[in-house]
Design a protein around this motif. Structure first.
Motif, PDB file in Angstrom:
ATOM      1  N   ILE A   1       0.620  -1.420   0.044  1.00  0.00           N
ATOM      2  CA  ILE A   1       0.134   0.023   0.174  1.00  0.00           C
ATOM      3  C   ILE A   1       0.975   1.179  -0.097  1.00  0.00           C
ATOM      4  CG2 ILE A   1      -1.699   1.316   1.462  1.00  0.00           C
ATOM      5  CD1 ILE A   1      -2.616  -1.263   2.312  1.00  0.00           C
ATOM      6  N   ASN A   2       0.487   2.346  -0.805  1.00  0.00           N
ATOM      7  CA  ASN A   2       1.037   3.480  -0.833  1.00  0.00           C
ATOM      8  C   ASN A   2       2.341   3.434  -0.823  1.00  0.00           C
ATOM      9  OD1 ASN A   2       1.530   6.389   1.380  1.00  0.00           O
ATOM     10  ND2 ASN A   2       0.576   6.542  -0.649  1.00  0.00           N
ATOM     11  N   ALA A   3       3.005   2.925  -1.893  1.00  0.00           N
ATOM     12  CA  ALA A   3       4.447   2.501  -2.569  1.00  0.00           C
ATOM     13  C   ALA A   3       5.207   3.612  -2.268  1.00  0.00           C
ATOM     14  CB  ALA A   3       4.341   1.937  -3.843  1.00  0.00           C
ATOM     15  N   ASP A   4       6.389   3.646  -1.643  1.00  0.00           N
ATOM     16  CA  ASP A   4       7.588   4.494  -1.528  1.00  0.00           C
ATOM     17  C   ASP A   4       8.207   4.284  -2.900  1.00  0.00           C
ATOM     18  OD1 ASP A   4       9.597   2.489  -0.894  1.00  0.00           O
ATOM     19  OD2 ASP A   4       8.414   2.355   1.009  1.00  0.00           O
ATOM     20  N   PRO A   5       9.427   5.255  -2.825  1.00  0.00           N
ATOM     21  CA  PRO A   5      10.295   5.109  -4.044  1.00  0.00           C
ATOM     22  C   PRO A   5      10.903   3.846  -4.105  1.00  0.00           C
ATOM     23  CG  PRO A   5      10.539   7.219  -3.084  1.00  0.00           C
ATOM     24  CD  PRO A   5       9.610   6.595  -2.157  1.00  0.00           C
ATOM     25  N   ASP A   6      11.532   3.151  -2.965  1.00  0.00           N
ATOM     26  CA  ASP A   6      11.927   1.637  -3.384  1.00  0.00           C
ATOM     27  C   ASP A   6      10.880   0.664  -3.821  1.00  0.00           C
ATOM     28  OD1 ASP A   6      13.840  -0.155  -2.827  1.00  0.00           O
ATOM     29  OD2 ASP A   6      12.998  -0.925  -0.999  1.00  0.00           O
ATOM     30  N   ALA A   7       9.893   0.753  -3.363  1.00  0.00           N
ATOM     31  CA  ALA A   7       8.701  -0.095  -3.819  1.00  0.00           C
ATOM     32  C   ALA A   7       8.499   0.109  -5.228  1.00  0.00           C
ATOM     33  CB  ALA A   7       7.655  -0.202  -2.945  1.00  0.00           C
ATOM     34  N   LEU A   8       8.141   1.217  -5.636  1.00  0.00           N
ATOM     35  CA  LEU A   8       7.917   1.818  -6.809  1.00  0.00           C
ATOM     36  C   LEU A   8       9.231   1.243  -7.800  1.00  0.00           C
ATOM     37  CD1 LEU A   8       6.111   3.124  -8.967  1.00  0.00           C
ATOM     38  CD2 LEU A   8       7.402   5.389  -8.408  1.00  0.00           C
ATOM     39  N   ALA A   9      10.344   1.563  -7.506  1.00  0.00           N
ATOM     40  CA  ALA A   9      11.422   1.419  -8.362  1.00  0.00           C
ATOM     41  C   ALA A   9      11.375  -0.218  -8.474  1.00  0.00           C
ATOM     42  CB  ALA A   9      12.889   1.933  -7.683  1.00  0.00           C
ATOM     43  N   SER A  10      11.250  -0.974  -7.540  1.00  0.00           N
ATOM     44  CA  SER A  10      11.488  -2.305  -7.502  1.00  0.00           C
ATOM     45  C   SER A  10      10.322  -2.954  -8.601  1.00  0.00           C
ATOM     46  CB  SER A  10      11.038  -3.056  -6.239  1.00  0.00           C
ATOM     47  OG  SER A  10      12.273  -2.784  -5.283  1.00  0.00           O
ATOM     48  N   VAL A  11       8.915  -2.677  -8.403  1.00  0.00           N
ATOM     49  CA  VAL A  11       8.192  -3.164  -9.653  1.00  0.00           C
ATOM     50  C   VAL A  11       8.461  -2.750 -10.902  1.00  0.00           C
ATOM     51  CG1 VAL A  11       6.115  -3.132  -7.711  1.00  0.00           C
ATOM     52  CG2 VAL A  11       6.596  -1.144  -8.976  1.00  0.00           C
ATOM     53  N   VAL A  12       8.973  -1.309 -11.040  1.00  0.00           N
ATOM     54  CA  VAL A  12       9.398  -1.096 -12.559  1.00  0.00           C
ATOM     55  C   VAL A  12      10.546  -1.801 -13.065  1.00  0.00           C
ATOM     56  CG1 VAL A  12      10.282   1.151 -13.688  1.00  0.00           C
ATOM     57  CG2 VAL A  12       8.364   1.383 -11.985  1.00  0.00           C
ATOM     58  N   LEU A  13      11.498  -2.425 -12.046  1.00  0.00           N
ATOM     59  CA  LEU A  13      12.603  -3.052 -12.602  1.00  0.00           C
ATOM     60  C   LEU A  13      12.048  -4.380 -13.079  1.00  0.00           C
ATOM     61  CD1 LEU A  13      15.146  -1.793 -10.148  1.00  0.00           C
ATOM     62  CD2 LEU A  13      15.359  -1.378 -12.640  1.00  0.00           C
ATOM     63  N   VAL A  14      11.108  -4.916 -12.114  1.00  0.00           N
ATOM     64  CA  VAL A  14      10.800  -6.338 -12.525  1.00  0.00           C
ATOM     65  C   VAL A  14       9.987  -6.258 -13.751  1.00  0.00           C
ATOM     66  CG1 VAL A  14       9.080  -7.991 -11.630  1.00  0.00           C
ATOM     67  CG2 VAL A  14      10.771  -7.140 -10.046  1.00  0.00           C
TER      68      VAL A  14
ATOM     69  N   PRO B   1       0.602   4.927  -5.654  1.00  0.00           N
ATOM     70  CA  PRO B   1       2.321   5.289  -5.176  1.00  0.00           C
ATOM     71  C   PRO B   1       1.947   6.421  -4.192  1.00  0.00           C
ATOM     72  CG  PRO B   1       2.267   5.411  -7.648  1.00  0.00           C
ATOM     73  CD  PRO B   1       0.757   5.172  -7.274  1.00  0.00           C
ATOM     74  N   SER B   2       3.014   6.577  -3.156  1.00  0.00           N
ATOM     75  CA  SER B   2       3.059   7.913  -2.251  1.00  0.00           C
ATOM     76  C   SER B   2       3.184   9.014  -3.202  1.00  0.00           C
ATOM     77  CB  SER B   2       4.291   7.530  -1.427  1.00  0.00           C
ATOM     78  OG  SER B   2       5.369   7.540  -2.165  1.00  0.00           O
ATOM     79  N   ARG B   3       2.928  10.342  -2.448  1.00  0.00           N
ATOM     80  CA  ARG B   3       3.249  11.464  -3.072  1.00  0.00           C
ATOM     81  C   ARG B   3       4.599  11.469  -3.668  1.00  0.00           C
ATOM     82  NH1 ARG B   3       0.049  12.812   1.607  1.00  0.00           N
ATOM     83  NH2 ARG B   3      -1.745  14.100   1.133  1.00  0.00           N
ATOM     84  N   LEU B   4       5.631  11.203  -2.960  1.00  0.00           N
ATOM     85  CA  LEU B   4       7.018  11.341  -3.586  1.00  0.00           C
ATOM     86  C   LEU B   4       7.129  10.453  -4.727  1.00  0.00           C
ATOM     87  CD1 LEU B   4       9.733  12.434  -3.506  1.00  0.00           C
ATOM     88  CD2 LEU B   4      10.321  10.797  -1.660  1.00  0.00           C
ATOM     89  N   SER B   5       6.591   9.292  -4.727  1.00  0.00           N
ATOM     90  CA  SER B   5       6.606   8.376  -5.717  1.00  0.00           C
ATOM     91  C   SER B   5       5.939   9.011  -7.008  1.00  0.00           C
ATOM     92  CB  SER B   5       6.120   7.115  -5.464  1.00  0.00           C
ATOM     93  OG  SER B   5       7.057   6.555  -4.564  1.00  0.00           O
ATOM     94  N   LYS B   6       4.927   9.773  -6.996  1.00  0.00           N
ATOM     95  CA  LYS B   6       4.258   9.976  -8.073  1.00  0.00           C
ATOM     96  C   LYS B   6       4.929  11.389  -8.578  1.00  0.00           C
ATOM     97  CE  LYS B   6      -0.509   8.901  -6.346  1.00  0.00           C
ATOM     98  NZ  LYS B   6      -1.752   9.453  -5.982  1.00  0.00           N
ATOM     99  N   ARG B   7       5.293  12.144  -7.829  1.00  0.00           N
ATOM    100  CA  ARG B   7       6.533  13.190  -8.393  1.00  0.00           C
ATOM    101  C   ARG B   7       7.496  12.665  -8.915  1.00  0.00           C
ATOM    102  NH1 ARG B   7       5.924  15.721  -2.882  1.00  0.00           N
ATOM    103  NH2 ARG B   7       3.924  17.108  -2.867  1.00  0.00           N
ATOM    104  N   ALA B   8       7.993  11.610  -8.453  1.00  0.00           N
ATOM    105  CA  ALA B   8       9.419  11.017  -9.223  1.00  0.00           C
ATOM    106  C   ALA B   8       8.962  10.605 -10.578  1.00  0.00           C
ATOM    107  CB  ALA B   8      10.098  10.140  -8.454  1.00  0.00           C
ATOM    108  N   LEU B   9       7.710  10.036 -10.608  1.00  0.00           N
ATOM    109  CA  LEU B   9       7.324   9.513 -11.901  1.00  0.00           C
ATOM    110  C   LEU B   9       7.081  10.652 -12.934  1.00  0.00           C
ATOM    111  CD1 LEU B   9       4.564   6.730 -10.881  1.00  0.00           C
ATOM    112  CD2 LEU B   9       6.855   6.341 -12.021  1.00  0.00           C
TER     113      LEU B   9
END
Length: 321
Positions: free
Chosen positions: A21-34, A54-62
């Protein structure tokens, strides 16, 4: 270990890549890499599922990295296997929790001890490390796959985030960042993205409200703070520790109960308290799931915030005296 062995064993043609839930940047990067491996190496179209998004920071990163990643926040896709990253606990998977037991599962996670999914998985890579990204990049497929610079930068952000800007590190995490920079990751951009969460107006308000509402409890020579906010629980917990608390608990959520905890390294070393274990112990008294690391823990579930505060204080007193 490689994904291919799992995909072939279960004869998967439409895998689901999921995280907590509410994936942080590590979680987001991991799903993108897989997802990158599945597309580039095996020609499979996977679905990325992130409950509550994704979390707020993860959305901004995307957005900042121009990564048009399609994410399902409510599970509607058909799938025949599941690759779970950055968690091994079914209750942190939202809508997927009730369906995952019927599917072939692979788990990649850096949280120790592992959760309930490991016992039903066909394959797993569970190892204590700074970030799950470092484990994903140890998959054999990455020896022959080029990582695009924007994805590499996202992966560096994931490690910066989970390491708290390298306030803790391992040889693996440092080597992973070096490898990603060779692939074109922009370290300066990753740092700028990390600092964005600090500068956001809503996060600044949350920090001020969290400090204003904080109760300070003294346990011997240790200062423990407990507070409640509407969002940014982890950020507020880190802020309270930076302001002088040895240990901070921040409770948030409206329809759900979210608890984030952070501690000084010196507090953990002297008391032996492991916040990951402490948050798992909350499961005996509150409905939900907890976990984390030595100096950082979290709990997601349901319940009354005031009751949660009472339980936390009681368990903490038992642990310290």
């Amino acid at each position: 270990m490689n994904l291919g062995s799992f995909i072939r064993e279960v004869n998967s043609t439409c895998p689901l890549v999921a995280t907590h839930i509410n994936a942080d940047p590590d979680a987001l990067a991991s799903v993108v890499l897989v997802d990158l491996i599945l597309r580039e190496r095996y020609g499979l179209r996977s679905t990325i599922f992130i409950p509550q998004g994704p979390s707020r920071l993860s959305k901004r990163a995307l957005k900042a990295l121009n990564l048009p990643v399609k994410v399902q926040e409510e599970l509607t896709a058909e799938f025949d296997s599941v690759i779970v990253v950055d968690t091994s606990t079914s209750k942190l998977l939202g809508d997927l929790a009730d369906k995952i037991m019927e599917k072939a599962v692979m788990v990649i996670d850096h949280h120790i001890p592992p959760g309930d999914l490991v016992s039903i998985s066909k394959a797993s890579l569970i190892r204590e490390e700074i970030a799950t990204v470092s484990l994903v990049l140890q998959l054999e497929e990455f020896s022959s796959i080029s990582i695009p610079p924007n994805i590499a930068t996202l992966a560096v952000l994931g490690i910066i985030y989970d390491s708290r800007r390298f306030s803790r590190a391992t040889p693996v995490s440092l080597n992973t960042v070096a490898r990603l920079m060779l692939d074109g990751a922009n370290y300066e951009n990753a740092l700028k993205l990390f600092s964005m969460v600090e500068e956001d107006l809503s996060s600044r308000i949350a920090k001020l409200k969290g400090a204003q509402r904080a109760s300070i409890v003294r346990f011997g020579s240790y200062l423990v703070t407990v507070t409640h906010v509407g969002s940014h629980e982890a950020l507020v917990a880190r802020t309270l520790v930076s302001m002088g608390a040895d240990l901070a608990f921040v409770i948030g959520g409206k329809d759900e109960l979210r608890i984030s905890s952070r501690a000084r390294n010196s507090f953990v070393e002297k008391t032996g308290i492991d916040l990951g274990k402490f948050m798992r112990d909350l499961e005996r008294y509150l409905e939900g799931k907890g976990g984390g690391h030595l100096t950082a823990g979290g709990f997601n579930g349901k319940g009354d915030p005031q009751e949660a505060m009472r339980v936390i204080m009681r368990l903490l007193e038992e642990a310290l005296f």
